[in-house]
Design an enzyme around this catalytic site. Structure first.
Site, PDB file in Angstrom:
ATOM      1  NE  ARG A 136      -7.956  26.607   7.417  1.00 20.65           N
ATOM      2  CZ  ARG A 136      -8.057  27.769   8.058  1.00 20.65           C
ATOM      3  NH1 ARG A 136      -8.277  28.881   7.386  1.00 20.65           N
ATOM      4  NH2 ARG A 136      -7.933  27.822   9.381  1.00 20.65           N
ATOM      5  CG  HIS A 168     -15.842  33.371  -2.007  1.00 21.63           C
ATOM      6  ND1 HIS A 168     -14.878  32.469  -2.418  1.00 21.63           N
ATOM      7  CD2 HIS A 168     -16.878  33.221  -2.863  1.00 21.63           C
ATOM      8  CE1 HIS A 168     -15.321  31.823  -3.493  1.00 21.63           C
ATOM      9  NE2 HIS A 168     -16.528  32.258  -3.786  1.00 21.63           N
ATOM     10  CG  HIS A 190     -20.085  29.465  -2.370  1.00 24.54           C
ATOM     11  ND1 HIS A 190     -20.754  28.911  -3.435  1.00 24.54           N
ATOM     12  CD2 HIS A 190     -19.020  30.112  -2.892  1.00 24.54           C
ATOM     13  CE1 HIS A 190     -20.116  29.207  -4.549  1.00 24.54           C
ATOM     14  NE2 HIS A 190     -19.065  29.945  -4.254  1.00 24.54           N
ATOM     15  CG  ASN A 209     -17.828  34.972  -7.151  1.00 25.20           C
ATOM     16  OD1 ASN A 209     -17.606  36.181  -7.145  1.00 25.20           O
ATOM     17  ND2 ASN A 209     -16.874  34.087  -6.929  1.00 25.20           N
ATOM     18  CB  ILE A 227     -10.174  22.975  -2.446  1.00 25.43           C
ATOM     19  CG1 ILE A 227      -9.368  21.695  -2.395  1.00 25.43           C
ATOM     20  CG2 ILE A 227     -10.474  23.386  -3.888  1.00 25.43           C
ATOM     21  CD1 ILE A 227     -10.104  20.461  -2.913  1.00 25.43           C
TER      22      ILE A 227
HETATM   23  P1  5GP Z   1     -17.344  30.325  -6.808  1.00 20.42           P
HETATM   24  O1  5GP Z   1     -16.419  30.724  -7.931  1.00 20.42           O
HETATM   25  O2  5GP Z   1     -18.411  29.360  -7.256  1.00 20.42           O
HETATM   26  O3  5GP Z   1     -17.903  31.519  -6.083  1.00 20.42           O
HETATM   27  O4  5GP Z   1     -16.418  29.629  -5.759  1.00 20.42           O
HETATM   28  C1  5GP Z   1     -16.329  28.260  -5.571  1.00 20.42           C
HETATM   29  C2  5GP Z   1     -15.129  28.025  -4.699  1.00 20.42           C
HETATM   30  O5  5GP Z   1     -15.204  26.715  -4.201  1.00 20.42           O
HETATM   31  C3  5GP Z   1     -13.794  28.150  -5.447  1.00 20.42           C
HETATM   32  O6  5GP Z   1     -12.989  29.149  -4.838  1.00 20.42           O
HETATM   33  C4  5GP Z   1     -13.177  26.748  -5.332  1.00 20.42           C
HETATM   34  O7  5GP Z   1     -11.788  26.768  -5.134  1.00 20.42           O
HETATM   35  C5  5GP Z   1     -13.917  26.149  -4.138  1.00 20.42           C
HETATM   36  N1  5GP Z   1     -14.115  24.716  -4.202  1.00 20.42           N
HETATM   37  C6  5GP Z   1     -14.587  24.002  -5.284  1.00 20.42           C
HETATM   38  N2  5GP Z   1     -14.659  22.695  -4.998  1.00 20.42           N
HETATM   39  C7  5GP Z   1     -14.219  22.576  -3.704  1.00 20.42           C
HETATM   40  C8  5GP Z   1     -14.066  21.433  -2.848  1.00 20.42           C
HETATM   41  O8  5GP Z   1     -14.340  20.284  -3.204  1.00 20.42           O
HETATM   42  N3  5GP Z   1     -13.591  21.684  -1.598  1.00 20.42           N
HETATM   43  C9  5GP Z   1     -13.285  22.944  -1.166  1.00 20.42           C
HETATM   44  N4  5GP Z   1     -12.830  23.069   0.098  1.00 20.42           N
HETATM   45  N5  5GP Z   1     -13.423  24.030  -1.953  1.00 20.42           N
HETATM   46  C10 5GP Z   1     -13.881  23.845  -3.202  1.00 20.42           C
END
Ligand code: 5GP
Ligand code: ZN
Length: 110
Positions: A30, A103, A101, A88, A32
């Site tokens: 999930r 989403h 990753h 992203n 965070i």
């Molecule tokens: P991005 O913006 O890079 O596509 O998304 C990164 C996502 O990773 C964000 O939605 C952020 O909340 C999530 N995230 C960042 N660090 C952590 C973490 O340590 N644990 C978890 N579970 N999610 C994280």
């Protein structure tokens, strides 16, 4: 594993993060800071910076990510109501964690 990469640490089981699913290729956990009622991340164990860095050899990883996303959507009961799958890509695309990753976002009451 890339040094100082939070998703390498998580995928390598080096944090307390609970997995919804794990296999030899990827982990699912999930977000965070969820942006939607259901907000799950599908993360390959291999460190790949972004979609830009994918090579032909990564094709199987990407297809597995999509197939697992579909199954997790079912498990999280958003298959019927609907969901978004989002990559992203780089800063301008909203990427803040530079480890590939996917989403999975859903669960809105619409
Ligand atoms: P991005 O913006 O890079 O596509 O998304 C990164 C996502 O990773 C964000 O939605 C952020 O909340 C999530 N995230 C960042 N660090 C952590 C973490 O340590 N644990 C978890 N579970 N999610 C994280
Ligand atoms: Zn990484």
């Amino acid at each position: 594993m890339a040094a100082d990469c939070i998703f390498c640490k998580i995928a390598g089981g080096k944090t307390e993060t609970e997995f919804l699913y794990e296999n030899e290729t990827l982990v699912v956990f999930r977000d965070i800071k969820p942006h939607t009622p259901v907000h799950v991340l599908i993360v390959p164990k291999k460190h790949i910076r972004s979609v830009n860095d994918l090579t032909e050899a990564d094709s199987k990883i990407i297809s597995e990510m999509m197939m697992v996303a579909k199954e997790i959507a079912k498990k999280e009961s958003v298959s019927e109501s609907g969901y978004k799958l989002l990559f992203n890509v780089e800063r301008g695309g909203g990427q803040v964690v530079f480890h590939l990753h996917l989403h999975l976002m859903g669960g809105w009451k619409r």
